[in-house]
Design a protein around this motif. Structure first.
Motif, mmCIF file in Angstrom:
data_model
loop_
_atom_site.group_PDB
_atom_site.id
_atom_site.type_symbol
_atom_site.label_atom_id
_atom_site.label_comp_id
_atom_site.label_asym_id
_atom_site.label_seq_id
_atom_site.Cartn_x
_atom_site.Cartn_y
_atom_site.Cartn_z
ATOM 1 N N LEU A 179 -25.697 114.060 16.095
ATOM 2 C CA LEU A 179 -27.039 113.802 16.382
ATOM 3 C C LEU A 179 -27.597 114.684 15.498
ATOM 4 N N TYR A 180 -27.121 116.109 15.361
ATOM 5 C CA TYR A 180 -27.558 117.163 14.464
ATOM 6 C C TYR A 180 -27.572 116.696 13.101
ATOM 7 N N VAL A 181 -26.277 116.544 12.735
ATOM 8 C CA VAL A 181 -26.204 115.885 11.215
ATOM 9 C C VAL A 181 -27.226 114.726 10.856
ATOM 10 N N THR A 182 -27.254 113.953 11.628
ATOM 11 C CA THR A 182 -28.137 112.657 11.368
ATOM 12 C C THR A 182 -29.628 113.193 11.126
ATOM 13 N N ARG A 183 -29.888 114.061 11.969
ATOM 14 C CA ARG A 183 -31.466 114.415 11.986
ATOM 15 C C ARG A 183 -31.769 115.320 10.898
ATOM 16 N N LYS A 184 -30.838 116.088 10.259
ATOM 17 C CA LYS A 184 -30.881 117.176 9.107
ATOM 18 C C LYS A 184 -30.786 116.197 7.832
ATOM 19 N N THR A 185 -29.975 115.100 7.979
ATOM 20 C CA THR A 185 -30.053 114.164 6.847
ATOM 21 C C THR A 185 -31.352 113.498 6.693
ATOM 22 N N PHE A 186 -31.897 113.049 7.808
ATOM 23 C CA PHE A 186 -33.235 112.459 7.614
ATOM 24 C C PHE A 186 -34.379 113.286 7.108
ATOM 25 N N PHE A 187 -34.035 114.678 7.667
ATOM 26 C CA PHE A 187 -35.250 115.763 7.283
ATOM 27 C C PHE A 187 -35.252 115.936 6.020
ATOM 28 N N TYR A 188 -34.059 116.059 5.166
ATOM 29 C CA TYR A 188 -33.979 116.496 3.978
ATOM 30 C C TYR A 188 -34.227 115.061 3.149
ATOM 31 N N GLY A 189 -34.075 113.933 3.597
ATOM 32 C CA GLY A 189 -34.371 112.939 2.890
ATOM 33 C C GLY A 189 -35.882 112.622 2.884
ATOM 34 N N LEU A 190 -36.628 112.990 3.816
ATOM 35 C CA LEU A 190 -38.158 113.107 3.744
ATOM 36 C C LEU A 190 -38.692 113.976 2.791
ATOM 37 N N VAL A 191 -37.984 115.120 3.018
ATOM 38 C CA VAL A 191 -38.608 116.212 2.025
ATOM 39 C C VAL A 191 -38.431 115.845 0.633
ATOM 40 N N THR A 192 -37.226 115.192 0.208
ATOM 41 C CA THR A 192 -37.102 114.894 -1.347
ATOM 42 C C THR A 192 -37.715 113.666 -1.426
ATOM 43 N N LEU A 193 -38.080 112.835 -0.531
ATOM 44 C CA LEU A 193 -39.082 111.643 -0.585
ATOM 45 C C LEU A 193 -40.496 111.819 -1.011
ATOM 46 N N LEU A 194 -40.895 113.272 -0.389
ATOM 47 C CA LEU A 194 -42.250 113.501 -0.842
ATOM 48 C C LEU A 194 -42.710 113.519 -2.031
ATOM 49 N N PRO A 195 -42.077 114.041 -3.074
ATOM 50 C CA PRO A 195 -42.615 114.115 -4.332
ATOM 51 C C PRO A 195 -42.849 112.398 -4.922
ATOM 52 N N ILE A 196 -41.932 111.705 -4.374
ATOM 53 C CA ILE A 196 -42.056 110.330 -5.007
ATOM 54 C C ILE A 196 -43.317 109.561 -4.352
ATOM 55 N N LEU A 197 -43.694 110.118 -3.135
ATOM 56 C CA LEU A 197 -44.768 109.667 -2.533
ATOM 57 C C LEU A 197 -45.996 109.847 -3.117
ATOM 58 N N TYR A 198 -45.870 111.245 -3.451
ATOM 59 C CA TYR A 198 -47.182 112.069 -4.399
ATOM 60 C C TYR A 198 -47.336 111.260 -5.853
ATOM 61 N N ILE A 199 -46.110 110.826 -6.567
ATOM 62 C CA ILE A 199 -46.358 110.278 -7.676
ATOM 63 C C ILE A 199 -46.909 108.995 -7.826
ATOM 64 N N TYR A 200 -46.279 108.366 -6.737
ATOM 65 C CA TYR A 200 -46.793 106.772 -6.416
ATOM 66 C C TYR A 200 -48.298 106.725 -6.025
#
Length: 308
Positions: A179-200
């Motif tokens: 659960l910890y591994v999956t949660r941190k994976t999603f956290f960093y997935g969201l963090v790295t997605l934020l610039p894409i959201l801004y660009i779009y």
């Protein structure tokens, strides 16, 4: 042995869940763009995981934290983004076929970069047979392979990115709670997605999300495909190894067309059924080879045969 059986079972369930995501996403694309779908599915999954497993650990190992960042970036954001962009420049069939070679890429990377799992003849032969099956499933008897260099290269890059994600999971999966591994994976997935959201310049409207056509599919993608699927994939990799677990990815196209036949009433041809059989045969060979069925020793004995 029990752990390996559990690993196979979990891998099959995960692939069935992921196979249905294409059908669910097809519904959502009429209401949301690909970036919005990706953001909602991972945000909701992260929030639920935060409720289920709210424990945080003190940062003690920078190298390990970069591995989590790499997992979130590759498996949580980049793979899906590249795949969606590839679909704009090449056919869905090309993307499906090229992405389906990720198990072989994963095996090669596991062998050359972490050296934990050796390549075998049965794996290579089984993989070739499974890829032929994937070809039959995707093209469905209409062999219209169009060459679109940019889109095809992106699809191949997506397969490489997924292989990288699987390798990273192999390195960090056994040291922490799933659960910890999956949660941190999603956290960093969201963090790295934020610039894409801004660009779009994406605008989020809650009324779209709460629509009866959107909400059930978002819940499936986030709680089923993302939350449950990623946790189970983590378990499968740690029980079976990254190479064995990855071979189940060959089943995704076949699972997708079966579910599409049931839900969307799409055509299921003889080519697709034959492809499904070849995929299953390929998976069997990668696991057991050709020597699983052995002739009993007493039947090899000439004197015994003569008595029969």
């Amino acid at each position: 042995m029990k752990e390996e059986v559990l690993g196979h079972l979990v891998a099959v369930i995960t692939i069935i869940i992921w196979g249905a995501t294409y059908v669910s996403t097809k519904f959502l694309l009429a209401y949301l763009n690909p970036i919005e779908i990706l953001f909602y599915r991972f945000l909701l999954a992260y929030l639920v995981l935060l409720l289920i497993y709210p424990k945080f650990k003190k940062l003690t190992n920078i190298k390990e934290e970069f591995l989590f960042l790499g997992a979130g970036f590759t498996g949580g954001m980049l793979f899906f983004l590249i795949e969606n962009i590839a679909l704009k420049y090449t056919t869905a069939a090309n993307v499906g076929l090229l992405v389906s070679i990720s198990p072989i890429l994963t095996a090669l990377m596991a062998y050359y970069f972490i050296g934990v799992e050796k390549l075998s003849k049965k794996f290579l032969l089984g993989s070739i047979l499974a890829i032929v099956g994937v070809f039959l499933v995707i093209f469905n008897g209409e062999f219209n392979l169009q060459l679109n260099i940019f889109g095809d290269v992106l699809a191949l890059l997506a397969a490489i990115v997924w292989a990288c994600y699987s390798i990273i999971l192999r390195k960090i999966g056994k040291t922490h709670n799933y659960l910890y591994v999956t949660r941190k994976t999603f956290f960093y997935g969201l963090v790295t997605l934020l610039p894409i959201l801004y660009i779009y310049g994406t605008e989020f409207k809650i009324e779209k999300l709460l629509s009866y056509s959107v909400l059930p599919n978002i819940l499936y993608l986030s709680l089923g495909a993302s939350l449950l699927g990623f946790i189970m994939w983590n378990i499968a990799i740690n029980r079976l190894g990254v190479v064995k677990a990855s071979t189940y990815i060959y089943l995704v196209p076949f699972i997708t067309i079966v579910i599409a036949r049931i839900i969307l009433n799409e055509k299921l041809s003889h080519f697709s059924l034959l492809g499904g059989v070849l995929i299953l045969m390929g998976l069997y060979i990668t696991e057991y080879g050709f020597n699983k069925i052995r002739i009993p020793n007493n039947l090899k004995n000439k004197a015994f045969r003569e008595k029969l």
